[in-house]
Scaffold this motif. Sequence first.
Motif, PDB file in Angstrom:
ATOM      1  N   ALA A   1     -31.082 -11.176   4.458  1.00  0.00           N
ATOM      2  CA  ALA A   1     -29.800 -11.459   4.121  1.00  0.00           C
ATOM      3  C   ALA A   1     -29.624 -12.228   2.838  1.00  0.00           C
ATOM      4  CB  ALA A   1     -29.282 -12.253   5.334  1.00  0.00           C
ATOM      5  N   MET A   2     -30.593 -13.275   2.807  1.00  0.00           N
ATOM      6  CA  MET A   2     -30.303 -13.931   1.560  1.00  0.00           C
ATOM      7  C   MET A   2     -30.389 -13.265   0.223  1.00  0.00           C
ATOM      8  SD  MET A   2     -32.528 -17.181   0.417  1.00  0.00           S
ATOM      9  CE  MET A   2     -34.164 -16.048  -0.144  1.00  0.00           C
ATOM     10  N   PHE A   3     -31.529 -12.447   0.166  1.00  0.00           N
ATOM     11  CA  PHE A   3     -31.761 -11.497  -0.915  1.00  0.00           C
ATOM     12  C   PHE A   3     -30.545 -10.448  -1.195  1.00  0.00           C
ATOM     13  CE2 PHE A   3     -36.469 -12.253  -0.139  1.00  0.00           C
ATOM     14  CZ  PHE A   3     -36.609 -13.158  -1.330  1.00  0.00           C
ATOM     15  N   GLU A   4     -29.974 -10.131   0.196  1.00  0.00           N
ATOM     16  CA  GLU A   4     -28.826  -9.240  -0.111  1.00  0.00           C
ATOM     17  C   GLU A   4     -27.715  -9.727  -0.886  1.00  0.00           C
ATOM     18  OE1 GLU A   4     -26.165  -6.005   2.398  1.00  0.00           O
ATOM     19  OE2 GLU A   4     -27.167  -7.972   3.291  1.00  0.00           O
ATOM     20  N   LYS A   5     -27.391 -11.048  -0.714  1.00  0.00           N
ATOM     21  CA  LYS A   5     -26.498 -11.834  -1.374  1.00  0.00           C
ATOM     22  C   LYS A   5     -26.583 -12.155  -2.519  1.00  0.00           C
ATOM     23  CE  LYS A   5     -24.980 -14.249   2.737  1.00  0.00           C
ATOM     24  NZ  LYS A   5     -24.871 -15.905   3.607  1.00  0.00           N
ATOM     25  N   ARG A   6     -28.027 -12.237  -3.132  1.00  0.00           N
ATOM     26  CA  ARG A   6     -28.384 -12.389  -4.353  1.00  0.00           C
ATOM     27  C   ARG A   6     -28.261 -11.211  -5.172  1.00  0.00           C
ATOM     28  NH1 ARG A   6     -28.565 -15.458  -8.793  1.00  0.00           N
ATOM     29  NH2 ARG A   6     -30.552 -14.813 -10.273  1.00  0.00           N
TER      30      ARG A   6
ATOM     31  N   GLU B   1     -33.343 -10.014 -11.514  1.00  0.00           N
ATOM     32  CA  GLU B   1     -33.370  -8.532 -10.859  1.00  0.00           C
ATOM     33  C   GLU B   1     -34.570  -8.208 -10.381  1.00  0.00           C
ATOM     34  OE1 GLU B   1     -29.159  -7.016 -12.563  1.00  0.00           O
ATOM     35  OE2 GLU B   1     -31.212  -6.560 -13.692  1.00  0.00           O
ATOM     36  N   ILE B   2     -35.673  -8.203 -11.302  1.00  0.00           N
ATOM     37  CA  ILE B   2     -37.460  -8.004 -11.067  1.00  0.00           C
ATOM     38  C   ILE B   2     -37.800  -9.077  -9.981  1.00  0.00           C
ATOM     39  CG2 ILE B   2     -39.446  -8.015 -12.008  1.00  0.00           C
ATOM     40  CD1 ILE B   2     -38.310  -6.827 -14.737  1.00  0.00           C
ATOM     41  N   GLU B   3     -37.378 -10.508 -10.159  1.00  0.00           N
ATOM     42  CA  GLU B   3     -37.888 -11.379  -9.040  1.00  0.00           C
ATOM     43  C   GLU B   3     -37.341 -11.109  -7.925  1.00  0.00           C
ATOM     44  OE1 GLU B   3     -37.198 -15.141 -11.187  1.00  0.00           O
ATOM     45  OE2 GLU B   3     -38.661 -14.654 -12.489  1.00  0.00           O
ATOM     46  N   THR B   4     -36.089 -10.859  -7.792  1.00  0.00           N
ATOM     47  CA  THR B   4     -35.635 -10.612  -6.659  1.00  0.00           C
ATOM     48  C   THR B   4     -35.962  -9.418  -5.870  1.00  0.00           C
ATOM     49  OG1 THR B   4     -33.365 -11.638  -7.598  1.00  0.00           O
ATOM     50  CG2 THR B   4     -33.105 -10.270  -5.279  1.00  0.00           C
ATOM     51  N   ILE B   5     -36.111  -8.392  -6.528  1.00  0.00           N
ATOM     52  CA  ILE B   5     -36.574  -7.228  -6.004  1.00  0.00           C
ATOM     53  C   ILE B   5     -38.139  -7.233  -5.437  1.00  0.00           C
ATOM     54  CG2 ILE B   5     -37.460  -4.867  -6.462  1.00  0.00           C
ATOM     55  CD1 ILE B   5     -34.611  -4.695  -8.068  1.00  0.00           C
ATOM     56  N   GLU B   6     -38.958  -7.983  -6.237  1.00  0.00           N
ATOM     57  CA  GLU B   6     -40.389  -8.438  -5.953  1.00  0.00           C
ATOM     58  C   GLU B   6     -40.401  -9.039  -4.726  1.00  0.00           C
ATOM     59  OE1 GLU B   6     -43.370  -7.259  -7.174  1.00  0.00           O
ATOM     60  OE2 GLU B   6     -42.362  -5.708  -8.276  1.00  0.00           O
ATOM     61  N   SER B   7     -39.447 -10.073  -4.606  1.00  0.00           N
ATOM     62  CA  SER B   7     -39.442 -10.823  -3.615  1.00  0.00           C
ATOM     63  C   SER B   7     -39.068 -10.205  -2.221  1.00  0.00           C
ATOM     64  CB  SER B   7     -38.298 -12.163  -3.669  1.00  0.00           C
ATOM     65  OG  SER B   7     -38.821 -13.032  -4.623  1.00  0.00           O
ATOM     66  N   ILE B   8     -38.230  -9.279  -2.196  1.00  0.00           N
ATOM     67  CA  ILE B   8     -37.743  -8.661  -1.133  1.00  0.00           C
ATOM     68  C   ILE B   8     -39.060  -7.662  -0.902  1.00  0.00           C
ATOM     69  CG2 ILE B   8     -36.594  -6.343  -0.423  1.00  0.00           C
ATOM     70  CD1 ILE B   8     -34.369  -7.583  -2.091  1.00  0.00           C
ATOM     71  N   ARG B   9     -39.990  -6.862  -1.759  1.00  0.00           N
ATOM     72  CA  ARG B   9     -41.106  -6.202  -1.436  1.00  0.00           C
ATOM     73  C   ARG B   9     -42.137  -7.347  -0.676  1.00  0.00           C
ATOM     74  NH1 ARG B   9     -43.585  -3.534  -6.323  1.00  0.00           N
ATOM     75  NH2 ARG B   9     -44.774  -2.878  -4.928  1.00  0.00           N
ATOM     76  N   ARG B  10     -42.018  -8.514  -1.034  1.00  0.00           N
ATOM     77  CA  ARG B  10     -43.206  -9.081  -0.504  1.00  0.00           C
ATOM     78  C   ARG B  10     -42.774  -9.492   0.944  1.00  0.00           C
ATOM     79  NH1 ARG B  10     -43.447 -11.786  -5.490  1.00  0.00           N
ATOM     80  NH2 ARG B  10     -41.739 -12.973  -5.106  1.00  0.00           N
ATOM     81  N   VAL B  11     -41.361  -9.816   1.286  1.00  0.00           N
ATOM     82  CA  VAL B  11     -41.280 -10.174   2.520  1.00  0.00           C
ATOM     83  C   VAL B  11     -41.332  -8.880   3.645  1.00  0.00           C
ATOM     84  CG1 VAL B  11     -39.147 -10.542   3.965  1.00  0.00           C
ATOM     85  CG2 VAL B  11     -39.588 -11.887   1.848  1.00  0.00           C
ATOM     86  N   ILE B  12     -40.979  -7.674   2.938  1.00  0.00           N
ATOM     87  CA  ILE B  12     -41.110  -6.582   3.804  1.00  0.00           C
ATOM     88  C   ILE B  12     -42.610  -6.267   3.912  1.00  0.00           C
ATOM     89  CG2 ILE B  12     -41.120  -3.981   3.774  1.00  0.00           C
ATOM     90  CD1 ILE B  12     -38.269  -4.575   2.369  1.00  0.00           C
TER      91      ILE B  12
END
Length: 116
Positions: A57-62, A88-99
């Motif tokens: 949810a935090m990443f979605e807001k970002r 954008e790259i860091e946000t997408i990579e963070s999402i991938r790590r969480v998943i």
Amino acid sequence: VKDETHSLEIENDERVVDARETGLTCINLSTNTVRLTNETEIVEIIQGCPTPKNQLAMFEKRLDFLRTQSSPLRSFARFVKQGFSRSEIETIESIRRVIRTYLNGLADNIAAHPYG
């Protein structure tokens, strides 16, 4: 399924309700809901995993914030020309790590469970 009424009819169908007692989980793409199985062993496995819901949810807001900027997230043509920004790259990579972390934890819980 074309409408929510038909979707609910399927979810409340006696066969689906019975199957949820023995492992079936329903994912409704029309209403974006998940109805987890009621099978005790599976519920225990799922509850043993950390939930990424708050993090995502935090990443979605970002991502929403980045989309309001002059971002390639808003336009495929802009993405082809510019690529993603570092944020954008860091946000997408963070999402991938969480998943990935969540799925690895789920797999570990399934493997460690006596019924896994």
